[in-house]
Design an enzyme around this catalytic site. Structure first.
Site, PDB file in Angstrom:
ATOM      1  N   ASN A 248      33.482  71.941 -30.430  1.00  0.00           N
ATOM      2  CA  ASN A 248      32.590  72.628 -31.365  1.00  0.00           C
ATOM      3  C   ASN A 248      32.437  71.916 -32.709  1.00  0.00           C
ATOM      4  OD1 ASN A 248      35.328  73.408 -31.817  1.00  0.00           O
ATOM      5  ND2 ASN A 248      34.629  75.128 -33.054  1.00  0.00           N
TER       6      ASN A 248
ATOM      7  N   PRO B 189      39.809  64.076 -26.757  1.00  0.00           N
ATOM      8  CA  PRO B 189      38.693  64.912 -27.214  1.00  0.00           C
ATOM      9  C   PRO B 189      38.062  65.603 -26.017  1.00  0.00           C
ATOM     10  CG  PRO B 189      37.993  62.632 -27.064  1.00  0.00           C
ATOM     11  CD  PRO B 189      39.462  62.653 -26.714  1.00  0.00           C
ATOM     12  N   ASP B 190      37.379  66.698 -26.277  1.00  0.00           N
ATOM     13  CA  ASP B 190      36.651  67.334 -25.187  1.00  0.00           C
ATOM     14  C   ASP B 190      35.621  66.357 -24.633  1.00  0.00           C
ATOM     15  OD1 ASP B 190      36.102  70.334 -24.095  1.00  0.00           O
ATOM     16  OD2 ASP B 190      34.255  69.150 -24.118  1.00  0.00           O
TER      17      ASP B 190
ATOM     18  N   GLU C  78      45.777  75.516 -33.563  1.00  0.00           N
ATOM     19  CA  GLU C  78      44.740  76.394 -34.099  1.00  0.00           C
ATOM     20  C   GLU C  78      44.009  77.009 -32.924  1.00  0.00           C
ATOM     21  OE1 GLU C  78      40.519  76.190 -35.830  1.00  0.00           O
ATOM     22  OE2 GLU C  78      41.813  75.427 -37.421  1.00  0.00           O
TER      23      GLU C  78
END
EC number: 1.2.1.79
Length: 532
Positions: A173, A197-198, A269
């Site tokens: 995101n 990373p995605d 997070e």
């Protein structure tokens, strides 16, 4: 229940990728992935159109192990590199990010579907983070004198050593802020990084890696691997000396458990169900503008965005009118310029979640004041900014994170009720309070169970205050970004205590009981003298 509501204004549907995203450039970035040339490949798609975007090699567990081996070998020299040299690299990276801004804005929009306005904030955030840690790391990492066991006789120093190799799992995101922003302090502290990373937004992370090498980062220090967590997650955990993860609470719990088994640290997070409180003395226009900024950036796909909005009963009608009118004026669409207010969702699964949450609420009696529908006329993953009222506990979105452009609005009668309702969640990431009285706002903020609370701002004030810690309470995670916590978590503290002259055993000429009496008297003298 659905009321009459106009669709937001639209812009022309995007028809292709910007000219900067050439196949050659995409291929060059993909070559930085730690995977062999004959690896299985995966294709990502542009959210604006659904068209193929990038063909990426997929890393295997063995590739991850190799990446850790290379990173560990390179880290020894990196840890020995003078801090001032690391600082120069980060400041060059800072300049490159700003100079090459348009490149990464194109990448972020192509991969995530967000607007250029939202993407540009990631550029600024990354520059701020690199500058802050470049110029603050020396203060945080420098040896520090600590009070010794015996005044004068005990010389005690606290040292900070890098953890070694940090694993970072970053989300789709905010692909630049979360990728580079977490790596920068880890690197400044002398660690190497292996990052996953995605896959959907891997090109943005790879762009940051490419620029870091251009800035002078030695080879091997920052490695990128690509793959599903179910495939390479165990290998990441097995190789890490510390784990930094941003993602779902469910996955965060598993990472915390596995990190505990390995006795390594982790910073997590996780999810949020963030609340905004509009007190009875708030400026309605300013609060309505604030609600727009709180609920709809990046199409609501932001961990700190607002999904619950509590409004004082005395302001309810005026606030709703102002907020709904502003929401209906938002422009939606696909454009690689600054003309659009709300972009696309990023993945089909996110569209499915948003649609399911809103449809469930409407079926059970919620009222739609704005939005409430997908916008396939704009692109495959667009969903209109949505405001709901009459939301009840039996509806899925009442307590579960939607992570989309959807907010539920609730009235309240007094401030104690508002605070109690804001705190009635297992999450505790971010909150927002609106009032004309700053002291009152800060007092309310202190009573909210959230890692950050903004007064007369949505989330940017706390996030942008990079000298202060940023993170969640409860189910929203462990650990903190930013400030001292953001770099010290990547270090191991070591105490070096040098005892001079007399030690802690009695000298030969003094009996044990006399020595004990002397030490006891010394403590009384130290207390009387004000010693800590």
């Amino acid at each position: 229940m659905v009321t009459d509501h106009a669709a937001p204004p639209v812009a022309a549907r995007g028809t292709g990728l910007p000219a900067s995203l050439t196949p050659g450039r995409i291929h060059r970035l993909a070559e930085r992935i730690a995977a062999p040339a004959d690896a299985v490949r995966v294709t990502t798609h542009a959210p604006y159109t659904g068209a193929p975007l990038a063909d990426l090699p997929v890393s295997t567990p063995a590739d991850v192990e190799d990446a850790f081996a290379r990173a560990r070998a390179a880290q020894r020299a990196w840890a020995a590199t003078p801090l001032n040299e690391r600082k120069k690299i980060m400041l060059r990276f800072h300049d490159l990010v700003l100079t090459r801004r348009d490149e990464v804005l194109d990448l972020m929009q192509a991969e995530s579907g967000k607007t250029r306005r939202d993407a540009s904030l990631e550029v600024i955030d990354t520059a701020i983070t690199s500058r802050y840690y470049a110029r603050s790391a020396a203060r945080y990492l420098a040896p520090k004198r600590r009070r010794g066991a015996v005044p004068v006789l005990t010389h005690t120093t606290e040292l900070r050593h890098p953890k070694g190799v940090v694993a970072i799992v970053s989300p789709w995101n905010y692909p630049l802020s979360m990728a580079a922003g977490d790596a920068i302090p880890a690197l400044m502290a002398g660690n190497a990084v292996v990052q996953k990373p995605d896959t959907q937004t891997a090109l943005t992370a790879l762009w940051a890696l490419d620029l870091m090498h251009e800035a002078g980062l030695p080879a091997g220090i920052w490695q990128m691997v690509i793959g599903r967590g179910s495939s390479i997650g165990d290998a990441l955990m097995a190789g890490a000396d510390y784990m930094m993860f941003t993602g779902s609470t469910a996955t965060g719990r598993r990472i915390a458990r596995d990190a505990g088994e390995r006795l390594i640290g982790a910073s997590l997070e996780l999810g949020g169900k963030n609340a905004m409180i509009v007190l009875d003395d708030a400026d309605i226009d300013r609060a309505a503008d604030g609600a727009i900024a709180a609920c709809f950036p990046s199409a609501g796909q932001l961990c700190v965005s607002i999904e619950r909005l509590y409004v004082a009963e005395s302001l309810r009608d005026e606030f709703i009118a102002a907020f709904v009118a502003r929401t209906k004026r938002l422009t939606m669409g696909a454009a690689y310029d600054y003309s659009i207010d709300v972009g696309s969702l990023t993945t089909s699964s996110q569209l499915d979640t948003v649609t399911a949450h809103v449809d469930d609420a409407v079926t059970k009696g919620a009222t739609v004041l704005a939005g409430g529908t997908a916008r396939p006329d704009l692109g495959p993953l667009f969903y209109a900014p949505t405001i709901l009222t009459d939301v009840t506990p039996d509806m899925t979105l009442y307590e579960h994170e939607t992570f989309g452009p959807v907010v539920s609005l609730y009235p309240f009668d007094d401030v104690d009720e508002a605070i109690a309702r804001a705190n009635a969640t297992p999450y505790g990431l971010n909150a927002s309070v609106w009032t004309r009285n700053g002291a009152r706002g800060r007092a309310v903020a202190a009573r909210i169970h959230a890692g950050t609370v903004n007064v007369n701002e949505a989330f940017a004030a706390a996030w942008g205050s990079i000298d202060a810690p940023m993170g969640g309470m409860g189910d929203s995670g462990l650990g903190r970004r930013h400030g001292a916590d953001g770099i010290l978590k990547y270090t191991e503290p070591q105490t070096v205590a040098h005892q001079r002259l007399q030690g802690f055993t009695p000298p030969a000429r003094i009996s044990p009981d006399a020595w004990a009496a002397l030490l006891t008297s010394a403590q009384k003298v130290l207390k009387a003298a004000g010693a800590r």
